[in-house]
Each structure stands twice: as C-alpha cells, then as structure tokens.
Design a protein around this motif. Structure first.
Motif, PDB file in Angstrom:
ATOM      1  N   LEU A  11       8.858  -9.033  -1.588  1.00  0.00           N
ATOM      2  CA  LEU A  11       7.875  -9.893  -2.214  1.00  0.00           C
ATOM      3  C   LEU A  11       6.508  -9.233  -2.128  1.00  0.00           C
ATOM      4  N   LEU A  12       5.794  -9.225  -3.232  1.00  0.00           N
ATOM      5  CA  LEU A  12       4.434  -8.714  -3.272  1.00  0.00           C
ATOM      6  C   LEU A  12       3.595  -9.439  -2.219  1.00  0.00           C
ATOM      7  N   THR A  13       2.803  -8.696  -1.460  1.00  0.00           N
ATOM      8  CA  THR A  13       1.943  -9.294  -0.436  1.00  0.00           C
ATOM      9  C   THR A  13       0.527  -8.753  -0.576  1.00  0.00           C
ATOM     10  N   HIS A  14      -0.407  -9.407   0.089  1.00  0.00           N
ATOM     11  CA  HIS A  14      -1.794  -8.943   0.089  1.00  0.00           C
ATOM     12  C   HIS A  14      -1.908  -7.544   0.687  1.00  0.00           C
ATOM     13  N   GLU A  15      -1.026  -7.223   1.623  1.00  0.00           N
ATOM     14  CA  GLU A  15      -1.059  -5.909   2.270  1.00  0.00           C
ATOM     15  C   GLU A  15      -0.694  -4.780   1.305  1.00  0.00           C
ATOM     16  N   ASP A  16      -0.124  -5.099   0.159  1.00  0.00           N
ATOM     17  CA  ASP A  16       0.258  -4.084  -0.831  1.00  0.00           C
ATOM     18  C   ASP A  16      -0.902  -3.658  -1.722  1.00  0.00           C
ATOM     19  N   ALA A  17      -2.047  -4.315  -1.629  1.00  0.00           N
ATOM     20  CA  ALA A  17      -3.132  -4.135  -2.594  1.00  0.00           C
ATOM     21  C   ALA A  17      -3.579  -2.685  -2.760  1.00  0.00           C
ATOM     22  N   VAL A  18      -3.873  -1.994  -1.685  1.00  0.00           N
ATOM     23  CA  VAL A  18      -4.401  -0.625  -1.793  1.00  0.00           C
ATOM     24  C   VAL A  18      -3.356   0.302  -2.417  1.00  0.00           C
ATOM     25  N   GLU A  19      -2.146   0.249  -1.918  1.00  0.00           N
ATOM     26  CA  GLU A  19      -1.096   1.128  -2.449  1.00  0.00           C
ATOM     27  C   GLU A  19      -0.737   0.753  -3.883  1.00  0.00           C
ATOM     28  N   LEU A  20      -0.733  -0.542  -4.202  1.00  0.00           N
ATOM     29  CA  LEU A  20      -0.446  -0.961  -5.566  1.00  0.00           C
ATOM     30  C   LEU A  20      -1.527  -0.468  -6.519  1.00  0.00           C
ATOM     31  N   LEU A  21      -2.787  -0.539  -6.105  1.00  0.00           N
ATOM     32  CA  LEU A  21      -3.870  -0.025  -6.933  1.00  0.00           C
ATOM     33  C   LEU A  21      -3.687   1.471  -7.191  1.00  0.00           C
TER      34      LEU A  21
END
Length: 112
Positions: A11-21
């Motif tokens: 599940l997408l999480t807030h912790e994924d933000a930097v890597e997702l960007l």
C-alpha cells in the motif's frame, strides 16, 4: 518470455514520497508518451505528498487501493485498483520503461 522475479506490492504510504517522486521524475518522459501528463505541480515533494494523501483518502473510503510495485526493493511501478467487486477490479498502472517487455505487467496483474 522472461518472467519478473522478486516483485512485491505494498500500500502506498507517506514514507514512499521521496522515492516515488524520484521514480516519477525519472520515468516522466516515458509515461507522457503513453498516457496523459500529470500537472507540473505534481513533480514536487509537496505535489507527491498531496497525491499520496488523496490516494489514501480514497483507500479509506474503499474506492481505490493504491499500490507501489517494487522489484528487488526498487520502485518499478504504481498501480491503482478501482471499482473492486467480487472477483474483479479496474486496474490503472504505470510501469517503468526498463521494467517493461519482460512479462511484468502480466505478472503484476496475476498476483494482485
């Protein structure tokens, strides 16, 4: 056909933000050749953070299940399951250019 190994979903999480960007920026030109471009404001940390908040809100309402797809720990895609009912769902996905052509989309969909 080669098959994808070591593929995980979470599940997408807030912790994924930097890597997702980083993933979205790296694959932007590839994605924009095939699907509608995201707005420019998406390609900032604040834009991705808002996107995650919006996705998780839809998840809480059981309207969407936003997933990160990783291969050997590295993001290779994103998928959203929508209109989930009984044994089917609508799937929208973005798979990295380098992860395509190896049966990845089929493997990703078959494991969902």
């Amino acid at each position: 056909m080669r098959h994808v190994k070591d593929v995980t979903f979470h599940l997408l999480t807030h912790e994924d933000a930097v890597e997702l960007l980083q993933f979205e920026r790296a694959e932007r030109a590839w994605f924009e050749q095939h699907i509608e471009a995201r707005p420019e404001c998406f390609y900032t940390l604040q834009g991705v953070a808002k996107h995650i908040i919006d996705c998780l809100a839809l998840n809480a309402q059981r309207k969407m299940h936003p997933l990160i797809i990783r291969q050997r720990g590295v993001i290779v895609g994103r998928a959203n399951l929508r209109n989930i009912a009984d044994d089917h769902a609508w799937v929208g996905y973005r798979i990295a250019q380098g992860a395509g052509g190896r049966g990845g989309r089929r493997a990703h969909l078959n494991t969902c």
